[in-house]
Design an enzyme around this catalytic site. Sequence first.
Site, PDB file in Angstrom:
ATOM      1  N   LYS D  86    -105.941 128.855 -51.957  1.00 34.50           N
ATOM      2  CA  LYS D  86    -106.556 128.068 -50.881  1.00 34.50           C
ATOM      3  C   LYS D  86    -105.513 127.654 -49.837  1.00 34.50           C
ATOM      4  O   LYS D  86    -105.827 127.504 -48.665  1.00 34.50           O
ATOM      5  CB  LYS D  86    -107.234 126.824 -51.466  1.00 34.50           C
ATOM      6  CG  LYS D  86    -108.384 127.137 -52.422  1.00 34.50           C
ATOM      7  CD  LYS D  86    -109.629 127.596 -51.693  1.00 34.50           C
ATOM      8  CE  LYS D  86    -110.738 128.002 -52.659  1.00 34.50           C
ATOM      9  NZ  LYS D  86    -111.882 128.646 -51.993  1.00 34.50           N
ATOM     10  N   GLU D 108    -115.152 120.839 -46.598  1.00 33.10           N
ATOM     11  CA  GLU D 108    -115.939 120.713 -47.819  1.00 33.10           C
ATOM     12  C   GLU D 108    -115.041 121.110 -48.979  1.00 33.10           C
ATOM     13  O   GLU D 108    -114.065 121.811 -48.785  1.00 33.10           O
ATOM     14  CB  GLU D 108    -117.131 121.664 -47.762  1.00 33.10           C
ATOM     15  CG  GLU D 108    -116.853 123.086 -48.290  1.00 33.10           C
ATOM     16  CD  GLU D 108    -115.896 123.900 -47.409  1.00 33.10           C
ATOM     17  OE1 GLU D 108    -115.618 123.466 -46.266  1.00 33.10           O
ATOM     18  OE2 GLU D 108    -115.411 124.964 -47.866  1.00 33.10           O
ATOM     19  N   SER D 377    -106.067 133.534 -58.826  1.00 38.50           N
ATOM     20  CA  SER D 377    -106.233 132.730 -57.606  1.00 38.50           C
ATOM     21  C   SER D 377    -105.639 131.333 -57.720  1.00 38.50           C
ATOM     22  O   SER D 377    -105.254 130.744 -56.719  1.00 38.50           O
ATOM     23  CB  SER D 377    -107.713 132.643 -57.243  1.00 38.50           C
ATOM     24  OG  SER D 377    -108.464 132.177 -58.342  1.00 38.50           O
TER      25      SER D 377
HETATM   26  C1  PLP Z   1    -108.589 128.634 -58.063  1.00 34.07           C
HETATM   27  C2  PLP Z   1    -109.792 129.100 -57.320  1.00 34.07           C
HETATM   28  N1  PLP Z   1    -110.122 130.377 -57.380  1.00 34.07           N
HETATM   29  C3  PLP Z   1    -111.211 130.842 -56.744  1.00 34.07           C
HETATM   30  C4  PLP Z   1    -112.029 130.002 -56.024  1.00 34.07           C
HETATM   31  C5  PLP Z   1    -113.247 130.603 -55.393  1.00 34.07           C
HETATM   32  O1  PLP Z   1    -113.145 130.713 -54.021  1.00 34.07           O
HETATM   33  P1  PLP Z   1    -112.961 132.112 -53.311  1.00 34.07           P
HETATM   34  O2  PLP Z   1    -114.016 133.031 -53.904  1.00 34.07           O
HETATM   35  O3  PLP Z   1    -113.180 131.799 -51.901  1.00 34.07           O
HETATM   36  O4  PLP Z   1    -111.615 132.633 -53.586  1.00 34.07           O
HETATM   37  C6  PLP Z   1    -111.709 128.652 -55.926  1.00 34.07           C
HETATM   38  C7  PLP Z   1    -112.521 127.717 -55.138  1.00 34.07           C
HETATM   39  O5  PLP Z   1    -112.367 126.543 -55.152  1.00 34.07           O
HETATM   40  C8  PLP Z   1    -110.558 128.195 -56.589  1.00 34.07           C
HETATM   41  O6  PLP Z   1    -110.198 126.907 -56.546  1.00 34.07           O
END
Ligand code: PLP
Lengths: 254, 254, 410, 410
Positions: D86, D108, D377
């Site tokens: 993020k 948000e 992520s």
């Molecule tokens: C660690 C993490 N991975 C994935 C996501 C999912 O979001 P996105 O599909 O936009 O990567 C989030 C959303 O808060 C997140 O905190």
Amino acid sequence: MQLTEYIREARTQKEILLMTHLVLGYPDFTVNREVIWQMVKNGVDLIEMQIPFSEPVADGPMILKANQESIDQGTTVRQCFDFAAEITSQHQIPFLFMTYYNILFKYGVEKFLNKAAKIGIQGLIVPDLPPEEGEEYLTLCKKIGLAPIMIYAPTSTEERMRQLADHADGFIYCVARRGVTGKKTDFSQDFSEYMARCSRATDLPLAVGFGISNREDVRFLVGKGDIAVIGTRTIQLVNERGAAAVGPFIAGLR
Amino acid sequence: MQLTEYIREARTQKEILLMTHLVLGYPDFTVNREVIWQMVKNGVDLIEMQIPFSEPVADGPMILKANQESIDQGTTVRQCFDFAAEITSQHQIPFLFMTYYNILFKYGVEKFLNKAAKIGIQGLIVPDLPPEEGEEYLTLCKKIGLAPIMIYAPTSTEERMRQLADHADGFIYCVARRGVTGKKTDFSQDFSEYMARCSRATDLPLAVGFGISNREDVRFLVGKGDIAVIGTRTIQLVNERGAAAVGPFIAGLR
Amino acid sequence: MNRQGYYGAWGGAFIPEVLYETFRELNIAFQAAKADSSFWREYIDLMQSYSCRPTPLTRADNLSDHFGGARIYIKREDLNHTGAHKANNVMGQGLLVKRMGKKRVIAETGAGQHGVATATMAAKFGLECTIYMGEEDVMRQRPNVFWMEKMGATVIPVTSGSRTLKDAINEAFRDWVSSMDGTHYVMGTVCGPHPFPEMVAWFQSIIGLEAREQILAAHGELPARVFACVGGGSNAMGIFQGFLNDPSVELIGVEAGGHGLASGQHAARLAGDDGSAGVAQGYKTMFLQNDDGQMRDTHSVAAGLDYVGVSPILTDLWEKKRVRFAAATDQEVMAALELTMKKEGIIPALESSHGFVQAFKEAGELNKDQAIIINMSGRGDKDIFTIAHAFNDPSWKQFIINKGKEYATD
Amino acid sequence: MNRQGYYGAWGGAFIPEVLYETFRELNIAFQAAKADSSFWREYIDLMQSYSCRPTPLTRADNLSDHFGGARIYIKREDLNHTGAHKANNVMGQGLLVKRMGKKRVIAETGAGQHGVATATMAAKFGLECTIYMGEEDVMRQRPNVFWMEKMGATVIPVTSGSRTLKDAINEAFRDWVSSMDGTHYVMGTVCGPHPFPEMVAWFQSIIGLEAREQILAAHGELPARVFACVGGGSNAMGIFQGFLNDPSVELIGVEAGGHGLASGQHAARLAGDDGSAGVAQGYKTMFLQNDDGQMRDTHSVAAGLDYVGVSPILTDLWEKKRVRFAAATDQEVMAALELTMKKEGIIPALESSHGFVQAFKEAGELNKDQAIIINMSGRGDKDIFTIAHAFNDPSWKQFIINKGKEYATD
Ligand SMILES: Cc1ncc(COP(=O)(O)O)c(C=O)c1O
Ligand SMILES: Cc1ncc(COP(=O)(O)O)c(C=O)c1O
């Protein structure tokens, strides 16, 4: 030298000698006094008195707890000296101090050793002071006439043992197994080899400690060592059944 | 075209027209029916009926809650059509649908508009469908004869307003201020300039909405716009004092 | 070093005889690794691909402007895998364990950071792992315990002594004296018997090597001062080593002032006058101890600084006046933490925040052309329970009360 | 893109008229930034000095050996400042805000990660900050709320709708329609009205750019497959962009299977048959909605995947069969998380663990010469409350009960 001769002399009378251990100020000095009296009366040959230290790394749970409770109750090094002076004057067997190096260091090594000698202590066991770190201590012991007891461990090579023997006096404390005080030792074939190695490495008498708790253990040591050391077992006994239980226990060991 | 003419015609009789708003199925269709009856009887000139949507982004807390409670109670698009058909057949003033684009999209835009026209709806307000995204919708509205109400905002430039006017029919909904429905508007100098800008940009009648809640607000709009839109205030009124309170309130506005 | 393992009068290896062989072998293995440049290369590769090295040097303009003095730079050890500089040491020792062919590691931990790092390394290297942790620390650092266990480690609460870091170290030694053949003791800081101080300092020197290069690139010259918190001293030694040979760079170690030096409830061994020379836990340094040589209870809001001893290497540098020492109180720490969060969007660990306190006190003495570096040893989000508690945050408390009730009725 | 902001049939900008000007200006500012190579350089500099970019690509040998197939590589977005990908998006938008001269940001947040990242960015850039967060998420992600507040942000619990992410987005829009002159809405994922999908995808492309270079260096050729979890889709788009033009690289998005696709309690918009085309929250994509077009409640153990919509760019790539979609159930996620902790000492976020699940299912199909990448992520330690709860850890529960009692009697 004095201590070694005492041991050799005593061994002419007995197959094996007994050395016992207690933590000063635990549960209190009154009980210590009674326990020592019981020990001496029942034929103990040497006694090591542990001056409690807050970080007794080489000790197991029982002695660790004893160290801590003693300190928590306010036991001081000065009290230990006073008590030891009283004891040595009342009993004829040799007494040793066992403690960790910081107790000496903070007191001043020379001052500590002089004081110990003056009150009739014959030797010291300092398990966290290898000879490499103990130059001052060893020199002073020699000068003052105190026996610096060296420790052998099953992990010690024969070469290392010889090296330790060079600095030792009184006797060698052979730790019977790895680990800390207070656990049962398995006296196996390995152990006999270990003791043979100890004998080869030094002319000094050998004390064997760690996990010796009954007559069988003591008997097993006959012919292998000169002194059986009873440590944790008597502390446990006093905790469970009081000082009076120590006499009969000791009497039954040999 | 039909709607624009109705408004022009009505304006020959009245300085300002009144348009009211309600959320279908909230608190329920029975109350909706009673409220509409009260509104029409007390001189409301147009009514926008909001088909609830789960994500009403352009609405403030009061209407948002009404949307959600209506859906939670099971209100369906089909029920809204049925109810609207009944209402348009019973009352002679123009009725509009207000809703978000997904309601049309999911139903099928063409099918939705045909159905709306068939049951006597005269126009639609779809706040999340700018003309850039509404080609199909705009073409179909024109073809089917429904008025696609366009929205002006205080942030719209005059150029943008002209562009919107090109797609509009019926009237223009001038949002009186920034923000969502349900907050008080400050009718300042800026506002008058804004209304003047709106007038310059289009020949269509102008409705003014967002935050109009009493007689003073309505009077203030006379000469600036053609239609005063009462939104949140009547929902609040029904919540607090029941459907019967709507009539006297409306009667007192003009 | 004059004698083996000595730094001036400090250090040494006060070990029980049973560990003599183990230490001999460890010394040989370590010296061989140190002499083998491929070992260091393997270490760097590992830290780059598994952790996030080089960690950035962040210029903190808002804080600099706020204090109106030196340009403040922050060395970001918080961005390491597992969230603190502890990873550097642990991964290095992990490689050494692999070399020595041992299959099990043990470690002590205070704040839990070193425990988590060790459990992580053990998982990565496929080693069995036992972590000793004072019972009090187990209680205040439960999240860390949870992660250690999840990574497959056994966490043993230590109930002796003050039930904190020093007791965990003793307990780890007790394990080691029975298990040394197949077990390596992963000492967590730049303390303990030789070769641990040298070894940990070596692995942590990666911080200073990077920081020196980075500040020269970013600022064009050396910093005027470098600040680091000092528990055992590993993060401080890590960054200081980059600048030890630059006499113009002042090095400042910041200890836990707890409730204030006067209160006696602190962990300041070198700042203030409460420390005295001693020998414990296998080495000689300045300890917080009473006149008999019994170790005192220490206090800090930061579990990782709550320790009676300090690196013999730092004690030597202190004695030689190469490193200056200061103390930061719990209260000052909370204020510095809050300011750093608000101004820079960075959450230093409570430990690290000690370094920030002193840097903030001194930044204004310097001018805008001068740079200072604060070593941010770890991130603070691991400390949520302590920090939210210290800030007395009502929503947090309510949240915990509700969760507690939910679990109580399960 | 055929039309402005469209990806095939998906995307667009379904915005209220009041925001028309704001979006026009945003488009201009964004396109200008995109065209200005110094902007991207500034962005990279910032991410290198403030976050920890490039984040490593870690070779997971233990997991690879465990499954006996492809070599598994993990792209370590968890090592970013604030603990997730993020940060990439948020810092980029922060630079854009600076360019536009706005003084306030709103956002948000679902899991709280985007909220924490935005609050962090706002602190760093000296901006006022308001975060909208579903009330349910406020409750399950209290630690994140605490940090946001501590960094100076105002967190507003959203009580409308399902009180989760989509409602927070609506509420943020409601703020924006009154405040747009001085306020920028920092959209947290690659969704929403144009230009947000394009913008977020652009900033997140840094993941894929790095990953492509890294895998070529580490493995010598392109990976066979790349896995990423998909909430809104930003981390997936981020890494996929590195390989979109490499037809040999299969791209797999993993959605939240919740209690199983058959249960209806999930957030799988593209995997399975429950999604359908719709327009909401300003854009056209596949939504989880009923026949009337009302959005459905979704479920996932991972708050960050618990969302009704999905990136229009991904929907297009799905339709064109360039990206394959799968779903991972809550239960599978916990098992993959546990295995990853034990084998590699790495704690993926619950969201990220979804990608691991599918990669684990497929690793065995490939051979040892092939590589796969999992985009990690974010880190899982932020999820301690959820994870410890999901594992039903008794000591954790007892810890919380005790803390709760302590606070209740305060
Ligand atoms: C660690 C993490 N991975 C994935 C996501 C999912 O979001 P996105 O599909 O936009 O990567 C989030 C959303 O808060 C997140 O905190
Ligand atoms: C984040 C952090 N900083 C600092 C320390 C103190 O250790 P040292 O002085 O060895 O760096 C710790 C110890 O746990 C820690 O976790």
